[in-house]
Motif scaffolding. Structure first.
Motif, PDB file in Angstrom:
ATOM      1  N   MET A   1      12.246  31.060   7.463  1.00 29.81           N
ATOM      2  CA  MET A   1      11.485  30.573   6.295  1.00 29.81           C
ATOM      3  C   MET A   1      12.344  29.565   5.516  1.00 29.81           C
ATOM      4  O   MET A   1      13.494  29.847   5.189  1.00 29.81           O
ATOM      5  N   ASN A   2      11.773  28.416   5.242  1.00 29.31           N
ATOM      6  CA  ASN A   2      12.552  27.403   4.538  1.00 29.31           C
ATOM      7  C   ASN A   2      12.666  27.718   3.048  1.00 29.31           C
ATOM      8  O   ASN A   2      11.835  28.425   2.490  1.00 29.31           O
ATOM      9  N   LYS A   3      13.718  27.192   2.454  1.00 27.55           N
ATOM     10  CA  LYS A   3      13.946  27.446   1.023  1.00 27.55           C
ATOM     11  C   LYS A   3      13.568  26.269   0.139  1.00 27.55           C
ATOM     12  O   LYS A   3      13.566  26.369  -1.081  1.00 27.55           O
ATOM     13  N   GLY A   4      13.335  25.137   0.753  1.00 26.42           N
ATOM     14  CA  GLY A   4      12.988  23.973  -0.048  1.00 26.42           C
ATOM     15  C   GLY A   4      12.658  22.791   0.837  1.00 26.42           C
ATOM     16  O   GLY A   4      12.744  22.873   2.061  1.00 26.42           O
ATOM     17  N   TYR A   5      12.307  21.691   0.172  1.00 29.32           N
ATOM     18  CA  TYR A   5      11.804  20.540   0.899  1.00 29.32           C
ATOM     19  C   TYR A   5      12.596  19.270   0.622  1.00 29.32           C
ATOM     20  O   TYR A   5      13.154  19.083  -0.457  1.00 29.32           O
ATOM     21  N   LEU A   6      12.565  18.412   1.624  1.00 27.13           N
ATOM     22  CA  LEU A   6      13.141  17.080   1.471  1.00 27.13           C
ATOM     23  C   LEU A   6      12.021  16.067   1.658  1.00 27.13           C
ATOM     24  O   LEU A   6      11.268  16.135   2.630  1.00 27.13           O
ATOM     25  N   CYS A   7      11.914  15.155   0.704  1.00 25.25           N
ATOM     26  CA  CYS A   7      10.867  14.140   0.778  1.00 25.25           C
ATOM     27  C   CYS A   7      11.546  12.767   0.780  1.00 25.25           C
ATOM     28  O   CYS A   7      12.046  12.321  -0.249  1.00 25.25           O
ATOM     29  N   ILE A   8      11.598  12.158   1.947  1.00 23.13           N
ATOM     30  CA  ILE A   8      12.220  10.829   2.043  1.00 23.13           C
ATOM     31  C   ILE A   8      11.131   9.772   1.943  1.00 23.13           C
ATOM     32  O   ILE A   8      10.098   9.870   2.608  1.00 23.13           O
ATOM     33  N   ILE A   9      11.375   8.794   1.105  1.00 25.99           N
ATOM     34  CA  ILE A   9      10.423   7.699   0.937  1.00 25.99           C
ATOM     35  C   ILE A   9      11.123   6.395   1.283  1.00 25.99           C
ATOM     36  O   ILE A   9      12.209   6.108   0.765  1.00 25.99           O
ATOM     37  N   LEU A  10      10.529   5.621   2.151  1.00 21.59           N
ATOM     38  CA  LEU A  10      11.052   4.284   2.434  1.00 21.59           C
ATOM     39  C   LEU A  10      10.101   3.283   1.797  1.00 21.59           C
ATOM     40  O   LEU A  10       8.912   3.247   2.131  1.00 21.59           O
ATOM     41  N   HIS A  11      10.649   2.507   0.884  1.00 23.03           N
ATOM     42  CA  HIS A  11       9.808   1.542   0.171  1.00 23.03           C
ATOM     43  C   HIS A  11       9.910   0.183   0.856  1.00 23.03           C
ATOM     44  O   HIS A  11      10.915  -0.503   0.745  1.00 23.03           O
ATOM     45  N   GLY A  12       8.875  -0.165   1.589  1.00 24.74           N
ATOM     46  CA  GLY A  12       8.871  -1.442   2.321  1.00 24.74           C
ATOM     47  C   GLY A  12       8.168  -2.522   1.521  1.00 24.74           C
ATOM     48  O   GLY A  12       6.992  -2.400   1.216  1.00 24.74           O
ATOM     49  N   HIS A  13       8.907  -3.529   1.167  1.00 25.60           N
ATOM     50  CA  HIS A  13       8.291  -4.613   0.386  1.00 25.60           C
ATOM     51  C   HIS A  13       9.045  -5.923   0.549  1.00 25.60           C
ATOM     52  O   HIS A  13      10.270  -5.947   0.571  1.00 25.60           O
ATOM     53  N   LEU A  14       8.305  -6.991   0.651  1.00 25.54           N
ATOM     54  CA  LEU A  14       8.862  -8.340   0.508  1.00 25.54           C
ATOM     55  C   LEU A  14       7.852  -9.149  -0.296  1.00 25.54           C
ATOM     56  O   LEU A  14       6.652  -8.913  -0.194  1.00 25.54           O
ATOM     57  N   PRO A  15       8.323 -10.088  -1.092  1.00 28.37           N
ATOM     58  CA  PRO A  15       7.368 -10.916  -1.833  1.00 28.37           C
ATOM     59  C   PRO A  15       6.610 -11.833  -0.867  1.00 28.37           C
ATOM     60  O   PRO A  15       7.068 -12.077   0.248  1.00 28.37           O
ATOM     61  N   TYR A  16       5.480 -12.305  -1.331  1.00 29.40           N
ATOM     62  CA  TYR A  16       4.643 -13.148  -0.474  1.00 29.40           C
ATOM     63  C   TYR A  16       5.273 -14.526  -0.329  1.00 29.40           C
ATOM     64  O   TYR A  16       5.222 -15.346  -1.245  1.00 29.40           O
ATOM     65  N   VAL A  17       5.866 -14.755   0.813  1.00 30.67           N
ATOM     66  CA  VAL A  17       6.490 -16.056   1.083  1.00 30.67           C
ATOM     67  C   VAL A  17       5.857 -16.607   2.342  1.00 30.67           C
ATOM     68  O   VAL A  17       6.041 -16.069   3.439  1.00 30.67           O
ATOM     69  N   ARG A  18       5.090 -17.647   2.165  1.00 31.92           N
ATOM     70  CA  ARG A  18       4.345 -18.224   3.288  1.00 31.92           C
ATOM     71  C   ARG A  18       4.070 -19.672   2.922  1.00 31.92           C
ATOM     72  O   ARG A  18       3.393 -19.939   1.935  1.00 31.92           O
ATOM     73  N   HIS A  19       4.638 -20.559   3.691  1.00 33.07           N
ATOM     74  CA  HIS A  19       4.529 -21.975   3.341  1.00 33.07           C
ATOM     75  C   HIS A  19       3.957 -22.779   4.490  1.00 33.07           C
ATOM     76  O   HIS A  19       4.697 -23.399   5.248  1.00 33.07           O
ATOM     77  N   PRO A  20       2.635 -22.783   4.597  1.00 32.80           N
ATOM     78  CA  PRO A  20       2.026 -23.537   5.698  1.00 32.80           C
ATOM     79  C   PRO A  20       2.318 -25.035   5.577  1.00 32.80           C
ATOM     80  O   PRO A  20       2.241 -25.752   6.570  1.00 32.80           O
TER      81      PRO A  20
END
Lengths: 526, 320
Positions: A1-20
């Protein structure tokens, strides 16, 4: 039986950079590097875990701007061009280093990784969002959303309709992409301002995150500190970051990524090799840039030694074990006096893994496997699962906070960038004015297009990345230019709309350049 | 902490704009586009990509001559919270309004000071005269911004206006109200539960990653960590994490270029490894050259394999 939890969050983000409008654009490399070094390596780790039937839980943000870029055909084609070139360069490197075996092995390693990146990219039809979507559908990854263009919400306090638009556009974009509602949101820069939770709640979200002091300094005092979620009065849950586990990974000094056996980020052949040789693989203007091929390990202060992948791998395994050990002790200590199972919330920038910390994806792989196979104390969990298991939580008002420099808003509000808010707020007020004036008449055609584009321009100007970059000084001019470009485009539209003289050429041109959120509805800004 | 009325001003001037002489209107200048107007956005997109390669302009040149307006022509003052101790104000007051006031008040206006009046409006609905306390900051320009030092956990509102010689204050514009966050744990505990102080201290320290021992001075340690930037996220997000500046330095490496030519279609190997010839039969190879001796046999076989030619350069590199 586990005693606690681990919650890993990966925040994936880049600003909108697109120069046609430009054939090659330096800042677009941000995306290409992240694909090769972060997104693909993470996808490969997760695929392998599924294949080996390792049941794991990971929460991941894919910001709406990042999703939009990953799904954009122009950028997809440009990525292929980019990776083709890298493969060509890696081939040359394998030849060039024939008399230096330790480097040749590395060149060979890069070559096979670049091939794998291309293969993975093609396998998901050039759209890596498909890969993450499949992982979410398998139940192992919970993808959460983020404000539409990563606007820093605490500095929109005086223009709430913009906060609403940032949240609503993000939620509807998510629904369109993933075919379901997002459960949670990562507030850009973890920036929370009391009251914003009402807007999140209204958009149908169930949880968000703050930094540790957001909850530790909440009113009233949080009974369990950061180790259990709390509810805001609006009823939305708030999870707070655990700083001990954060520091172990984030910090370049005491943290794992600074280990001497890990790959050195700052020694790249784009800077190290003969100019004539490397010229075809750097910026067309001849500016030396990072290629992604790096041959050295961190080593120490001077005299860098060649990178040895085997040793680095051992280190990653050892540190994954150390991380798990520390979390086990943490939950054991906490479970003695908490009446529910503690949850340790550990969020990181996704781009830290692989791009900055080359061994990061490998470390994560080891950690997940160790947690699954080697022990019972700790279990990984998604925030939404935790809330199902522990629906009763304390009600508090979290404190304004961010995870940025000094914990509040200074990173985005200092001498180098405070001038932008005058213009951003003015544009926001004007947007609200336009919505109020025109939405009752249900405009269509050109006017509707202009109103929608005005909101796109406003939101692109609001990306926290520009203020952030101005604050750090790298790519300063680009960040200033982007802010000005979008505000000016917005202002032109505003005046054209008000004077009933919309210039279709102008509108079509900026629709083509700033093509984010095809299905945006300007009426969300109110 | 209560703020005393009329206390000495503590303000940090960071930047103020002085463009009061010119009134700049927002420029409306849609950029000319070469595409015919009849085209829809799709067509234009296609056409633009067609010309993109030849049209590429230097970035700087393509992006000049457009500036944001210096002012928007309406009276406005806006506050934002920077952290528990500082709020930021920016403002803009129309010149005409000031002139009107000047004309109206005449003699009374002499020596009037333009000020920011900073009100502590915590726990009340502000009506302009019921603030807990206030203090003034003299300002010079009708367009500007200022960082104002305040205290944590309180609400703030700022008026911009003129303080006349006789002490009377004439307001031109009122700001929004902002709240500064607490700089420590709340003193309000939930009536539903009790938690001993030392236990909370342990949890609190643990939350900040200081371990579970409630060592003395944990709150101080926290403050130090929190406001020194030590807890911020690195990677992109850290202004502290830049590569160290190097002292004077010199790096020298050597590479060797081996090149030659034979009949097109011949098979050539270098150190036993087959290489690809260019269509005209030439080849060129580039190697990083470490210290030591390199023996580089180059063998060529014609396509009919009738004879074999071998040339073996030997290269020695020494570094002193």
């Amino acid at each position: 039986m586990n005693k606690g939890y681990l919650c890993i969050i990966l925040h994936g983000h880049l600003p909108y950079v697109r120069h046609p409008e430009c054939e090659e654009f330096l800042e677009e490399d941000w995306l290409y590097e992240a694909i090769t070094e972060t997104y693909v390596p993470l996808i490969l780790v997760f695929e392998k875990l599924l294949q080996d039937k390792v049941d794991f839980r990971l929460t991941m943000t894919l910001s709406p701007t990042l999703i939009s870029m990953l799904s954009d055909e122009l950028l997809q084609n440009r990525y292929l061009r980019h990776i083709h070139r890298l493969i060509e360069l890696a081939h040359k490197e394998v030849e060039r280093t024939r008399w230096e075996l330790e480097f040749q092995n590395l060149a060979q390693m890069y070559l096979s990784r670049f091939y794998a990146a291309r293969e993975t990219f093609e396998r998901y039809n050039r759209n890596l969002v498909n890969a993450f979507k499949a992982l979410q559908d398998a139940g192992n990854i919970e993808i959460i959303t983020c404000a539409a263009t990563h606007g820093y919400l605490p500095l929109m306090e005086s223009t709430k309709p913009s906060v609403k638009a940032q949240v609503k556009v993000a939620v509807s974009h998510y629904q369109k992409v993933f075919g379901r509602k997002p459960q949670g949101i990562w507030l850009p820069e973890c920036g929370y301002n009391p009251g914003d939770d009402e807007i999140l709640k209204e958009a149908g979200l169930r949880y968000f995150f703050t930094d540790a002091h957001g909850v530790l300094h909440a009113t009233p005092r949080p009974k369990y500190g950061v180790f259990a979620p709390v509810y805001c009065k609006s009823g939305i849950a708030c999870f707070a970051r655990d700083l001990e586990s954060s520091r172990q990974v984030w910090s370049s000094i005491e943290g794992y990524p600074g280990d001497y056996y890990y790959r050195e980020f700052y020694r790249d052949i784009g800077f190290d090799l003969d100019y004539d040789y490397i010229r075809p693989y750097i910026h067309p203007d001849g500016i030396r840039i990072n290629t992604g091929i790096k041959y050295y390990r961190i080593t120490g202060e001077d005299d860098k030694k060649p990178y040895l992948p085997g040793l680095a791998q051992e280190k990653a395994a050892e540190q994954a074990g150390n991380f798990m050990f520390n979390r086990q002790r943490q939950v054991e200590f906490l479970s003695d006096f908490m009446q529910k199972k503690p949850i340790i919330v550990s969020p990181y920038d996704a781009e830290l893994f692989g791009h900055w910390w080359y061994e990061g994806p490998m470390w994560l792989d080891f950690l997940i496997r160790k947690i699954y196979f080697d022990q019972d104390t700790l279990q990984m969990i998604h925030p939404s699962e935790y809330l199902l298991e522990h629906p009763r939580n304390q009600v508090v008002t979290p404190s304004m906070s961010s995870w940025g420099w000094k914990g509040y808003s200074e990173m985005w509000l200092q001498g180098s960038n405070d001038w932008i808010y005058r213009h951003l707020h003015q544009a926001s007020l004007r947007m609200t004015e336009l919505v109020k004036k025109f939405s009752p008449h249900h405009p269509d055609g050109l006017l509707k297009r202009a109103l929608n584009q005005a909101l796109r321009e406003l939101m692109l100007a609001q990306s926290s990345d520009w203020g952030f970059i101005m604050g750090t000084g790298t790519h300063y001019n680009y960040a200033v230019q982007r802010t000005k470009d979008h505000i000016l485009r917005f202002t032109n539209l505003y005046e054209q709309i008000k004077s009933n003289s919309i210039d279709e050429n102008f509108l079509a041109d900026i629709e083509y350049k700033d093509n984010i959120f095809a299905e945006i509805d300007y009426r969300v800004h109110q | 902490m209560a703020v005393k009325s009329g206390r000495k001003v503590r303000a940090k001037k960071v930047k103020s704009v002085s463009r009061s002489k010119r009134s700049v209107k927002p420029k409306v200048s849609p950029r000319p586009i070469s595409t015919p107007g009849a085209f829809g956005s799709q067509e234009m997109a296609v056409e633009r990509t067609k010309f993109a390669a030849t049209q590429e302009m230097p970035r700087v040149a393509a992006r000049v001559q457009r500036e944001l307006p210096a002012e928007y022509g309406s009276d406005r003052i806006v506050l934002a919270t920077r952290d528990p101790w500082w709020i930021h104000a920016y403002w803009e007051v129309a010149e005409a309004g000031i002139d009107n006031l000047k004309n109206k008040l005449g003699q009374e206006f002499v020596d009037a000071k333009m000020i920011l009046r900073v009100y502590d409006v915590s726990y009340l609905i502000f009506n302009g005269s019921n603030a807990n306390s206030f203090f003034d900051i003299e300002i010079e320009h009708r367009i500007g911004n200022w960082y104002i030092q305040v205290s944590p956990g309180r609400s703030w509102c700022v008026d911009i206006g003129f303080r006349l010689k006789n002490g009377k204050f004439i307001m031109l514009c009122r700001s929004n109200t902002v709240l500064t966050p607490l700089a420590g744990p709340s003193w309000i505990t939930d009536e539903e539960w009790m938690i001993p102080d030392d236990m909370f201290a342990r949890l609190y320290g643990l939350g900040f990653g200081f371990g579970s021992s409630p060592a003395k001075g944990w709150q101080e340690r926290l403050k130090k960590a929190l406001f020194s930037g030590a807890l911020s996220s690195p990677g992109l997000a850290s202004p502290v994490k830049l590569p160290k500046e190097k002292k004077f330095w010199l790096v020298v490496n050597t590479e060797l270029i081996v090149y030659g030519a034979t009949e097109p279609g011949a098979k050539v190997s270098v150190q036993g490894k087959a290489i690809k010839l260019r269509p005209d039969g030439t080849f060129s190879l580039r190697f990083a050259l470490p210290d030591g001796k390199q023996v580089i046999p180059i063998e060529a076989l014609p396509s009919d394999k009738s004879e074999k030619k071998t040339i073996t350069p030997i290269v020695i590199r020494e570094t002193k």
